[in-house]
Scaffold this active site. Structure first.
Site, PDB file in Angstrom:
ATOM      1  N   GLU A 147      -5.712  33.374 -11.942  1.00  0.00           N
ATOM      2  CA  GLU A 147      -6.617  32.575 -11.107  1.00  0.00           C
ATOM      3  C   GLU A 147      -8.067  32.732 -11.557  1.00  0.00           C
ATOM      4  O   GLU A 147      -8.819  31.766 -11.580  1.00  0.00           O
ATOM      5  CB  GLU A 147      -6.468  32.947  -9.628  1.00  0.00           C
ATOM      6  CG  GLU A 147      -5.086  32.672  -9.027  1.00  0.00           C
ATOM      7  CD  GLU A 147      -4.575  31.255  -9.269  1.00  0.00           C
ATOM      8  OE1 GLU A 147      -5.399  30.318  -9.362  1.00  0.00           O
ATOM      9  OE2 GLU A 147      -3.340  31.082  -9.369  1.00  0.00           O
ATOM     10  N   HIS A 153      -8.755  30.362 -14.368  1.00  0.00           N
ATOM     11  CA  HIS A 153      -9.082  29.005 -13.914  1.00  0.00           C
ATOM     12  C   HIS A 153     -10.533  28.963 -13.423  1.00  0.00           C
ATOM     13  O   HIS A 153     -11.299  28.064 -13.764  1.00  0.00           O
ATOM     14  CB  HIS A 153      -8.202  28.597 -12.721  1.00  0.00           C
ATOM     15  CG  HIS A 153      -6.771  28.291 -13.055  1.00  0.00           C
ATOM     16  ND1 HIS A 153      -6.413  27.356 -13.997  1.00  0.00           N
ATOM     17  CD2 HIS A 153      -5.605  28.758 -12.541  1.00  0.00           C
ATOM     18  CE1 HIS A 153      -5.082  27.275 -14.040  1.00  0.00           C
ATOM     19  NE2 HIS A 153      -4.566  28.130 -13.177  1.00  0.00           N
ATOM     20  N   THR A 158      -0.394   4.653   4.672  1.00  0.00           N
ATOM     21  CA  THR A 158      -1.704   4.030   4.796  1.00  0.00           C
ATOM     22  C   THR A 158      -1.823   3.247   6.090  1.00  0.00           C
ATOM     23  O   THR A 158      -2.892   2.769   6.437  1.00  0.00           O
ATOM     24  CB  THR A 158      -1.995   3.084   3.620  1.00  0.00           C
ATOM     25  OG1 THR A 158      -0.817   2.321   3.345  1.00  0.00           O
ATOM     26  CG2 THR A 158      -2.385   3.855   2.381  1.00  0.00           C
ATOM     27  N   GLY A 191       0.825  -1.201   0.000  1.00  0.00           N
ATOM     28  CA  GLY A 191       0.000   0.000   0.000  1.00  0.00           C
ATOM     29  C   GLY A 191       0.855   1.246   0.000  1.00  0.00           C
ATOM     30  O   GLY A 191       2.049   1.197   0.320  1.00  0.00           O
TER      31      GLY A 191
HETATM   32  P1  ADP Z   1       3.100   3.182   6.450  1.00  0.00           P
HETATM   33  O1  ADP Z   1       3.879   2.184   7.226  1.00  0.00           O
HETATM   34  O2  ADP Z   1       2.009   2.564   5.625  1.00  0.00           O
HETATM   35  O3  ADP Z   1       3.912   4.150   5.652  1.00  0.00           O
HETATM   36  P2  ADP Z   1       2.512   4.147   9.058  1.00  0.00           P
HETATM   37  O4  ADP Z   1       1.933   2.933   9.690  1.00  0.00           O
HETATM   38  O5  ADP Z   1       3.922   4.453   9.353  1.00  0.00           O
HETATM   39  O6  ADP Z   1       2.311   4.086   7.495  1.00  0.00           O
HETATM   40  O7  ADP Z   1       1.577   5.390   9.419  1.00  0.00           O
HETATM   41  C1  ADP Z   1       2.088   6.553  10.026  1.00  0.00           C
HETATM   42  C2  ADP Z   1       1.131   7.093  11.070  1.00  0.00           C
HETATM   43  O8  ADP Z   1      -0.090   7.506  10.467  1.00  0.00           O
HETATM   44  C3  ADP Z   1       0.728   6.059  12.094  1.00  0.00           C
HETATM   45  O9  ADP Z   1       1.631   5.998  13.135  1.00  0.00           O
HETATM   46  C4  ADP Z   1      -0.629   6.564  12.538  1.00  0.00           C
HETATM   47  O10 ADP Z   1      -0.512   7.594  13.486  1.00  0.00           O
HETATM   48  C5  ADP Z   1      -1.188   7.174  11.278  1.00  0.00           C
HETATM   49  N1  ADP Z   1      -2.024   6.211  10.556  1.00  0.00           N
HETATM   50  C6  ADP Z   1      -1.764   5.666   9.342  1.00  0.00           C
HETATM   51  N2  ADP Z   1      -2.754   4.849   8.964  1.00  0.00           N
HETATM   52  C7  ADP Z   1      -3.664   4.834   9.961  1.00  0.00           C
HETATM   53  C8  ADP Z   1      -4.904   4.165  10.161  1.00  0.00           C
HETATM   54  N3  ADP Z   1      -5.404   3.325   9.252  1.00  0.00           N
HETATM   55  N4  ADP Z   1      -5.580   4.393  11.310  1.00  0.00           N
HETATM   56  C9  ADP Z   1      -5.081   5.239  12.230  1.00  0.00           C
HETATM   57  N5  ADP Z   1      -3.926   5.898  12.105  1.00  0.00           N
HETATM   58  C10 ADP Z   1      -3.207   5.722  10.979  1.00  0.00           C
HETATM   59 ZN    ZN Z   2      -2.529  28.187 -12.659  1.00  0.00          ZN
END
Ligand code: ADP
Ligand code: ZN
Length: 623
Positions: free
Chosen positions: A435, A438, A214, A210
């Site tokens: 602007e 647009h 995410t 992902g």
């Molecule tokens: P990835 O590993 O996919 O890059 P992370 O797990 O490091 O993403 O996400 C970074 C932060 O974003 C997490 O520590 C959390 O605070 C927040 N976060 C990301 N996804 C979620 C989710 N599905 N629910 C709640 N918090 C999230």
């Molecule tokens: Zn522009």
């Protein structure tokens, strides 16, 4: 030998020159995707001090920041480069910004201790080199792993987490399907005997695929938390530039520790950094990378070497699953894939709920509403938004976090903070026309997204902005909608052409955007009769379907370019006519904009003599 010596010398010198300094990350000057650029962090009040040397800035964060593509754990220290227009401009806006955010600033002359060492080196270089080499060799002989290289290897040590920082599935929101697929892994870690008794083959590796942010890391930690097992983590990208041998030995160590602590989870972030297809010819740099190969092989060896009783599950994360070497995906290795999608509106609402749990929210904050205005944002973005909103509320002295704190933070995240530069009247007028162009095209093109806001307040990223967004999340695009987007993107540039007979360089991002749309229409969505419904460009985030092989012939490539140009040219002509015929609307919106600088939806439409479209009223289904 010489190279090795220099390398060691370099590390020793670095250690001497910056005693006790934690490793720092190099960060962009401004606006990363997650908005953790230098300027954003200063504005968020998260920078305590900076020291400049030439145009290099070293600094310290108040709270550690995790950079999605940084090789290290969350960073306390950072380094960034000042763009030359900042260093050489005579204004001291940057200083003002730093002062207003209480950042302690200092500077080191460019010719400092390093200069001394450099001259020493030049004079006595060979001797020093030999001495250091000697010291290094003897330390290595004596200390084995603890020699200079061992020290280097340790600096980015993996971290082990017991149960104290317990993250559970409750902390992960909006990605219920991914969670569901991992429930089995939790169960397996909790009751391994249940599975082993039946002789079932237990999962060894799970691949989380992902976009960055995410929640893949979060999800892996939640699995460990739910099962109450230790979590070992390592980021594969650490090894890419490492000295050969470090990756493999660290992997060996990591697996050994995890097996001792079993049941346990090993998390390998950014697996694609070492796990890309070995055969991917093509690029000039795709020849073998020893370190990458060795590390990858070590991971495979370790996974293959698991015995029946080892309850260790390896969770890998990547945002580019399609480029992974097939050896990684074989049965017994990362043979399960769990997709971690970007959340939809309902999902974003749930993530907002998680991250506002500990915030005092004003009654005027409707999380549904905030979920609606954050399409495309992932968990990390939403966490960042909540944090920014809380900071802003505190700075404004609000007792609770209010709706405006959220909307203003969102604007800042998307557009960059307002920038205190003064434009000449002429530049301002030109920006206003751009602007308005647009905006007018957006207002007059049937099916285009409604215009939400027009502003000519200069921001970090641009001199002005026009925001349009759909009423509901769009999941499908038709030709009219896409050509509408191209028209709106062209509107700024063409307005300048209509009014001034010339164009400025300010339209670069517009051009990128519209070219992107036109190319996808032709190459991905089959919207050009000449090409037909053939996928000639790979979908987003994917390389060519077969690595190193271009799938389209030269002739097709030319046809694509031709079709893209045709689509854009047609829209160009249409917008030219539209704006010329509606010059009065363009003029009156521009005048209003020059007076007000920012116009919201209703005011903007009114200034153009139009009525703002109303969002269709949501009828609850079970009312
Ligand atoms: P990835 O590993 O996919 O890059 P992370 O797990 O490091 O993403 O996400 C970074 C932060 O974003 C997490 O520590 C959390 O605070 C927040 N976060 C990301 N996804 C979620 C989710 N599905 N629910 C709640 N918090 C999230
Ligand atoms: Zn522009």
């Amino acid at each position: 030998m010489i190279v090795l010596g220099l390398l060691v010398l370099n590390y020793v010198l670095m250690a001497v020159l910056s005693p006790g300094r934690e490793p720092s990350v190099t960060i962009p000057y401004s606006n990363t995707a997650a908005n953790n650029g230098f300027i954003q962090q200063v504005e968020a009040g998260n920078v305590t001090k900076v020291n400049t040397q030439g145009d290099t800035v070293d600094g310290e964060f108040k709270n550690e920041v995790k950079y999605p593509d940084s090789k290290a754990k969350p960073a306390k220290n950072f380094e960034t480069q000042l763009p030359s227009y900042v260093t050489f401009s005579s204004n001291n806006e940057l200083q003002k910004l730093l002062d207003s955010n209480k950042v302690e600033t200092s500077a080191t002359p460019i010719n400092d201790g390093r200069g001394f060492f450099t001259s020493l080196l030049l004079g006595f270089g060979p001797v020093i080199l030999l001495v250091f080499l000697f010291i290094w060799l003897s330390r290595r002989a004596a200390g084995g792993q603890m020699g200079a290289i061992g020290q280097f290897g340790r600096s980015k040590a993996r971290r082990v987490e017991g149960n104290e920082t317990k993250i559970t599935f409750n902390d992960v929101a909006g990605i219920d399907e991914s969670k569901g697929e991992l429930a089995e892994v939790v169960d397996f870690l909790k009751n391994p005997e249940k599975y082993q008794k039946l002789g079932g083959r237990i999962p060894r590796g799970v691949l989380l695929a992902g976009r960055p942010g995410t929640g893949k890391t979060l999800l892996a930690r939640a699995v460990a938390g739910e099962a109450g097992v230790p979590f070992f983590s390592i980021s594969a990208s650490e090894f890419v530039e490492a000295i050969v041998g470090i990756g493999a030995s660290r992997v060996r160590d990591l697996f050994k520790q995890a097996k001792e602590a079993a049941p346990a989870i090993i998390f390998i972030d950014e697996l694609d950094a070492i796990g890309r297809q070995r055969s991917s010819g093509g690029g000039p740099f795709s020849g073998g990378n020893d370190e990458r190969e060795q590390t990858l092989n070590q991971i495979l060896t370790e996974m293959d070497g698991f015995e029946q009783g080892d309850t260790v599950i390896v969770v890998g994360a990547t945002n580019r699953a399609e480029i992974l070497d097939s050896a990684l995906l074989r049965p017994g290795r990362f043979d399960r894939r769990v997709t971690v999608p970007a959340p939809d509106k309902e999902g974003r609402k749930k993530i907002l709920q998680v991250h506002t749990r500990s915030l005092p929210l004003d009654d005027n904050v409707d999380l549904d509403d905030i979920a609606a205005i954050t399409p495309g944002m992932v968990g990390a973005d939403i966490a960042n938004l909540c944090n920014e909103a809380a900071l802003l509320a505190a700075r404004r002295g609000h007792g609770k976090v209010e709706r405006v704190d959220f909307t203003d933070s969102l604007e800042k995240i998307i557009l960059g903070a307002p920038r205190g530069i003064i434009l000449s009247d002429e530049e301002k007028r030109r920006t206003a026309y751009h602007e308005s162009g647009h905006a007018i095209v957006g207002m007059l093109t049937p099916g285009a997204d409604p215009v939400r806001k027009v502003s000519i307040i200069p921001r970090t990223m641009s001199l002005g902005v026009t925001i349009s967004s759909p009423d509901a999340e769009r999941t499908n695009y038709d030709v009219d909608y896409l050509t509408g987007r191209i028209k709106v993107a062209l509107g700024g540039r063409i307005a300048e052409e209509v009014v001034y007979g010339s164009i400025s360089a300010g339209a670069e991002s517009d051009i990128q955007q519209l070219t992107g749309i036109a190319r996808q229409m032709v190459g991905r969505w089959g919207m050009s009769a000449a090409i037909g419904p053939i996928a000639v460009i790979p979908s987003e985030g994917q390389g060519p379907l077969l690595p190193g092989v271009s799938e389209v012939s030269q002739a097709t490539q030319e046809l694509i370019d031709h079709e893209v140009k045709r689509i854009v040219d047609e829209q160009y002509a249409a917008v030219m006519t539209l704006l010329s015929e509606n010059r009065d609307k363009l003029d009156s919106l521009t005048e209003r904009l020059l007076e007000e600088e920012t116009l919201d939806m209703d005011d903007a439409y009114a200034a153009a003599g139009l009525v703002a479209p109303r969002a269709p009223v949501d009828v609850p289904l079970n009312a």
